[in-house]
Design an enzyme around this catalytic site. Structure first.
Site, PDB file in Angstrom:
ATOM      1  N   LYS A 203      92.971  40.789  35.771  1.00  0.00           N
ATOM      2  CA  LYS A 203      93.317  42.299  36.229  1.00  0.00           C
ATOM      3  C   LYS A 203      92.312  42.895  36.606  1.00  0.00           C
ATOM      4  CE  LYS A 203      95.823  46.197  34.494  1.00  0.00           C
ATOM      5  NZ  LYS A 203      96.569  46.918  33.368  1.00  0.00           N
ATOM      6  N   LYS A 256      96.338  40.450  39.504  1.00  0.00           N
ATOM      7  CA  LYS A 256      96.930  41.837  39.736  1.00  0.00           C
ATOM      8  C   LYS A 256      95.785  42.655  40.317  1.00  0.00           C
ATOM      9  CE  LYS A 256      98.622  45.674  37.173  1.00  0.00           C
ATOM     10  NZ  LYS A 256      98.676  46.460  35.890  1.00  0.00           N
TER      11      LYS A 256
HETATM   12  C1  PBG Z   1      98.599  49.352  31.695  1.00  0.00           C
HETATM   13  C2  PBG Z   1      99.027  48.816  32.963  1.00  0.00           C
HETATM   14  C3  PBG Z   1      98.817  49.429  34.142  1.00  0.00           C
HETATM   15  C4  PBG Z   1      99.632  48.600  35.195  1.00  0.00           C
HETATM   16  C5  PBG Z   1     100.570  47.804  34.390  1.00  0.00           C
HETATM   17  N1  PBG Z   1      99.881  48.132  32.889  1.00  0.00           N
HETATM   18  C6  PBG Z   1      97.734  50.610  34.616  1.00  0.00           C
HETATM   19  C7  PBG Z   1      96.574  50.232  34.544  1.00  0.00           C
HETATM   20  O1  PBG Z   1      95.858  49.357  34.126  1.00  0.00           O
HETATM   21  O2  PBG Z   1      95.765  51.398  34.650  1.00  0.00           O
HETATM   22  C8  PBG Z   1      99.571  49.022  36.720  1.00  0.00           C
HETATM   23  C9  PBG Z   1     100.915  48.847  37.460  1.00  0.00           C
HETATM   24  C10 PBG Z   1     100.950  49.074  38.532  1.00  0.00           C
HETATM   25  O3  PBG Z   1     100.128  49.971  39.351  1.00  0.00           O
HETATM   26  O4  PBG Z   1     102.055  48.866  39.401  1.00  0.00           O
HETATM   27  N2  PBG Z   1      97.668  48.573  31.139  1.00  0.00           N
END
Ligand code: PBG
Length: 334
Positions: A203, A256
């Site tokens: 991520k 992601k």
């Molecule tokens: C939170 C989380 C996020 C997303 C999914 N879970 C945001 C972040 O890490 O700031 C992002 C999903 C998206 O942008 O569609 N942990």
């Protein structure tokens, strides 16, 4: 027209594209509604639904409204959802303790969905950002450091709480070190050996999460997420994260965002021995919506093409806000 060159070709790849039916026969990748995980935004209360300006068409809704939407999802063939909670400011604290309240918004939602749609796969997010007053995925120390091990302890409680409510998958998205092993052990000790873990393994610290943070009002109050989410410049590090999560017991690993990270996705798909998920995130959704609204792109075609690119790059499943729309488009294609 007179030919300038005498082509003497034995191999003519265009033969395999000569008609729609031939193209159907040779197509290497099929997109299916069964690949989709539909992320939804939920809030407390009843009979309420609010628009999310930076994600046109997506809303924040109360659980009763979500249940109605799920009837539609179910009839479209969508089999998996991922609820993300919008938590009232008054319930937030510095350790995210609301995250493991058995009567909190997420467990309540999971129970309601599983009661009405027992076959619907429910995947819950494990991270503190919606519950934490600081807006970070982990606990913030007085000096601003994101505390790894202390956070993992809370994540374990959260995972057990969601499993007890009936979540099929818990999905740690926080990027703390060692959380998959710790969560696996906590789940097993509590008797939830059948609860699966989908790890957000690679991520990235991406600006494409902006609209999601608007949706949940969960942007960090100070600093950024770069000490835990990955540097977009790094590829090898993604393989390390994925390897560790697999060793620690992840049932599925995720990359992601999706579309700007297809190289990572392909490499993870080739090296991993568990299924791979990709998340087409809020910013990817918002960009396509905006261009289509301006008439600059053909919405139906870019939606399916973006998802096809993700699938072709090795994703077995795709988290996408376009799930319902793509399901409708796919059923029209047949
Ligand atoms: C939170 C989380 C996020 C997303 C999914 N879970 C945001 C972040 O890490 O700031 C992002 C999903 C998206 O942008 O569609 N942990």
């Amino acid at each position: 027209m007179t030919r300038k060159f005498a082509l003497d070709l034995v191999r003519r790849p265009r033969r395999n594209r000569k008609s729609a039916t031939v193209r159907d026969l040779v197509r290497e990748t099929e997109l299916s509604v069964k690949d989709f995980v539909y992320p939804v935004f939920i809030m407390e209360g009843s009979n309420k639904e609010e628009a999310i300006p930076s994600m046109p068409g997506m809303t924040r809704k109360t659980v009763d409204v979500l249940l109605k939407e799920l009837e539609e999802c179910f009839s479209l063939g969508i089999q998996a959802i991922a609820p993300f909670p919008s938590i009232e400011e008054s319930k937030k604290d510095h350790t995210g303790s609301e995250s493991y309240n058995p009567n909190g918004l997420v467990p309540t939602c999971v129970r309601a969905v599983k009661e009405k749609f027992p076959e619907m796969v429910v995947m819950t997010d494990i991270a503190l950002d919606p519950f934490n007053i600081d807006g970070h995925d982990g606990i913030v120390s007085p000096t601003g450091e994101i505390l790894n091990d202390e956070t993992v302890e809370v994540l374990c409680k959260m995972a057990v709480c969601h499993a007890a409510a009936g979540a099929d998958f818990v999905c740690p998205s926080d990027m703390m070190d060692g959380r998959i092993a710790a969560i696996r052990e906590a789940l097993d000790n509590a008797g939830f050996t059948n609860t699966s873990i989908m790890a957000y393994s690679a991520k990235y610290a991406s600006a494409f999460y902006g609209p999601f943070r608007d949706a949940l009002d969960s942007a960090p109050k100070a600093g950024d997420k770069k000490t835990y989410q990955m540097d977009p410049a790094n590829r090898k590090e993604a393989m390390l994260e994925v390897s560790l999560d697999m060793e620690e017991g992840a049932d599925i690993v995720m990359v992601k965002p999706a579309c700007y990270y297809l190289d990572i996705l392909r490499e993870v798909a080739d090296m991993s021995d568990v299924p791979v998920a990709a998340y087409q995130v809020s910013g990817e959704y918002a960009m396509l919506c905006a261009a289509a609204e301006n008439g600059w792109l053909d919405r139906d075609r870019v939606v399916l093409e973006s998802l096809m690119g993700i699938k072709r790059s090795g994703a077995k499943m795709i988290w996408t806000y376009f799930a319902k729309e793509a399901a409708r488009l796919l059923s029209k294609e047949k």
